[in-house]
Design an enzyme around this catalytic site. Structure first.
Site, PDB file in Angstrom:
ATOM      1  N   HIS A   1      16.705 -26.970  78.191  1.00 57.30           N
ATOM      2  CA  HIS A   1      15.238 -26.837  78.263  1.00 57.30           C
ATOM      3  C   HIS A   1      14.721 -25.867  77.210  1.00 57.30           C
ATOM      4  O   HIS A   1      15.316 -24.807  76.995  1.00 57.30           O
ATOM      5  CB  HIS A   1      14.820 -26.371  79.669  1.00 57.30           C
ATOM      6  CG  HIS A   1      14.904 -27.455  80.692  1.00 57.30           C
ATOM      7  ND1 HIS A   1      16.098 -27.957  81.147  1.00 57.30           N
ATOM      8  CD2 HIS A   1      13.934 -28.169  81.308  1.00 57.30           C
ATOM      9  CE1 HIS A   1      15.854 -28.924  82.018  1.00 57.30           C
ATOM     10  NE2 HIS A   1      14.557 -29.081  82.129  1.00 57.30           N
ATOM     11  N   PRO A   2      13.597 -26.219  76.597  1.00 60.68           N
ATOM     12  CA  PRO A   2      12.988 -25.285  75.636  1.00 60.68           C
ATOM     13  C   PRO A   2      12.270 -24.170  76.389  1.00 60.68           C
ATOM     14  O   PRO A   2      11.867 -24.353  77.541  1.00 60.68           O
ATOM     15  CB  PRO A   2      11.963 -26.176  74.923  1.00 60.68           C
ATOM     16  CG  PRO A   2      11.529 -27.146  75.981  1.00 60.68           C
ATOM     17  CD  PRO A   2      12.766 -27.414  76.816  1.00 60.68           C
TER      18      PRO A   2
ATOM     19  N   GLN B   1       6.089 -31.351  75.279  1.00 61.33           N
ATOM     20  CA  GLN B   1       4.859 -31.050  74.546  1.00 61.33           C
ATOM     21  C   GLN B   1       3.639 -31.305  75.439  1.00 61.33           C
ATOM     22  O   GLN B   1       2.726 -30.479  75.532  1.00 61.33           O
ATOM     23  CB  GLN B   1       4.789 -31.931  73.290  1.00 61.33           C
ATOM     24  CG  GLN B   1       3.593 -31.674  72.394  1.00 61.33           C
ATOM     25  CD  GLN B   1       3.638 -30.303  71.711  1.00 61.33           C
ATOM     26  OE1 GLN B   1       4.692 -29.861  71.293  1.00 61.33           O
ATOM     27  NE2 GLN B   1       2.496 -29.647  71.632  1.00 61.33           N
TER      28      GLN B   1
ATOM     29  N   GLN C   1       3.610 -28.671  78.397  1.00 60.73           N
ATOM     30  CA  GLN C   1       3.266 -27.295  78.012  1.00 60.73           C
ATOM     31  C   GLN C   1       1.846 -27.195  77.474  1.00 60.73           C
ATOM     32  O   GLN C   1       1.135 -26.240  77.772  1.00 60.73           O
ATOM     33  CB  GLN C   1       4.279 -26.788  76.963  1.00 60.73           C
ATOM     34  CG  GLN C   1       5.697 -26.691  77.545  1.00 60.73           C
ATOM     35  CD  GLN C   1       6.548 -25.636  76.860  1.00 60.73           C
ATOM     36  OE1 GLN C   1       6.032 -24.670  76.295  1.00 60.73           O
ATOM     37  NE2 GLN C   1       7.854 -25.797  76.929  1.00 60.73           N
TER      38      GLN C   1
ATOM     39  N   ALA D   1       5.784 -26.707  84.437  1.00 57.72           N
ATOM     40  CA  ALA D   1       4.537 -26.159  83.885  1.00 57.72           C
ATOM     41  C   ALA D   1       3.309 -26.861  84.464  1.00 57.72           C
ATOM     42  O   ALA D   1       2.267 -26.233  84.667  1.00 57.72           O
ATOM     43  CB  ALA D   1       4.556 -26.293  82.362  1.00 57.72           C
TER      44      ALA D   1
HETATM   45  N1  3AL Z   1      11.434 -23.762  80.173  1.00 54.10           N
HETATM   46  C1  3AL Z   1      10.715 -24.696  80.806  1.00 54.10           C
HETATM   47  O1  3AL Z   1      10.412 -24.586  81.973  1.00 54.10           O
HETATM   48  N2  3AL Z   1      10.344 -25.761  80.064  1.00 54.10           N
HETATM   49  C2  3AL Z   1       9.577 -26.754  80.556  1.00 54.10           C
HETATM   50  N3  3AL Z   1       8.910 -26.818  81.800  1.00 54.10           N
HETATM   51  C3  3AL Z   1       8.118 -27.901  81.772  1.00 54.10           C
HETATM   52  O2  3AL Z   1       7.387 -28.262  82.686  1.00 54.10           O
HETATM   53  N4  3AL Z   1       8.233 -28.541  80.583  1.00 54.10           N
HETATM   54  C4  3AL Z   1       9.093 -27.851  79.794  1.00 54.10           C
HETATM   55  O3  3AL Z   1       9.387 -28.046  78.622  1.00 54.10           O
END
Ligand code: 3AL
Length: 173
Positions: free
Chosen positions: A67-68, A85, A88, A123
């Site tokens: 995961h980024p 993308q 976030q 997110a």
């Molecule tokens: N680190 C992390 O939680 N990354 C993510 N979370 C999310 O909902 N999309 C992501 O790229």
């Protein structure tokens, strides 16, 4: 996309479509394909999640490491996967002020130093203003508990991505 279509996909098509349900882990979709047919979203995701649960801890940590960072360099550079993308930027992380970005970057670094994997959070389900607070809270959790929490977030992200692909309401019938 309906389940009939999903169940009719050959291996290559299935991995192309579902390969990023678990971020940058197409191997999970590759393994799920063998378990078709699927009856609905719940059934399909049950297979994704069972595979995650069956991995050794090294594999589960590997999934998290794919995961980024939230609001990290890849977001700035526009090099995230299309799904990340959207998540976030949809969560408002592209419009953070410099101070907020710095605060998240510091907390992300502390989290990674403590647990050895990046902080993962769905997110789309979290108010950006609450993210630093949540990160600071989880930073103090015991490692075994934190691994479970983080994998729970991976599943929430996967559930939302599957619901998008199948054009169903993620909150259920
Ligand atoms: N680190 C992390 O939680 N990354 C993510 N979370 C999310 O909902 N999309 C992501 O790229």
């Amino acid at each position: 996309m309906d389940m009939e279509k999903v169940n009719s996909m050959d291996f290559g098509e299935f991995v192309d479509v579902f390969g990023n349900v678990i971020e940058r882990c197409p191997l999970i979709a590759a393994a799920v394909w063998s378990q078709r047919p699927f009856s609905d979203l719940e059934d399909l995701e049950k297979h994704f999640f069972a595979l995650i649960d069956a991995l050794p801890q090294s594999g589960q940590e590997g999934i998290l490491r794919c995961h980024p960072d939230l609001a990290g360099r890849e977001l700035q550079r526009g090099t995230l996967t299309a799904e990340s993308q959207r998540e976030q930027s949809g969560a408002g992380l592209t419009s953070l002020g410099a101070d907020e970005r710095l605060r998240l970057a510091e907390l992300n670094a502390q989290y990674r130093a403590r647990f050895g994997f990046p902080f993962v959070l769905a997110a789309r389900l979290t108010d950006p203003a609450a993210m630093p607070r949540e990160l600071a809270r989880r930073l103090h959790c015991p490692p075994a508990q934190e691994l479970r929490t983080a994998l729970g977030e991976v599943k929430k992200i996967g559930h939302l991505r599957l619901a998008d692909l199948l054009c169903v309401d993620p909150s259920g019938p």
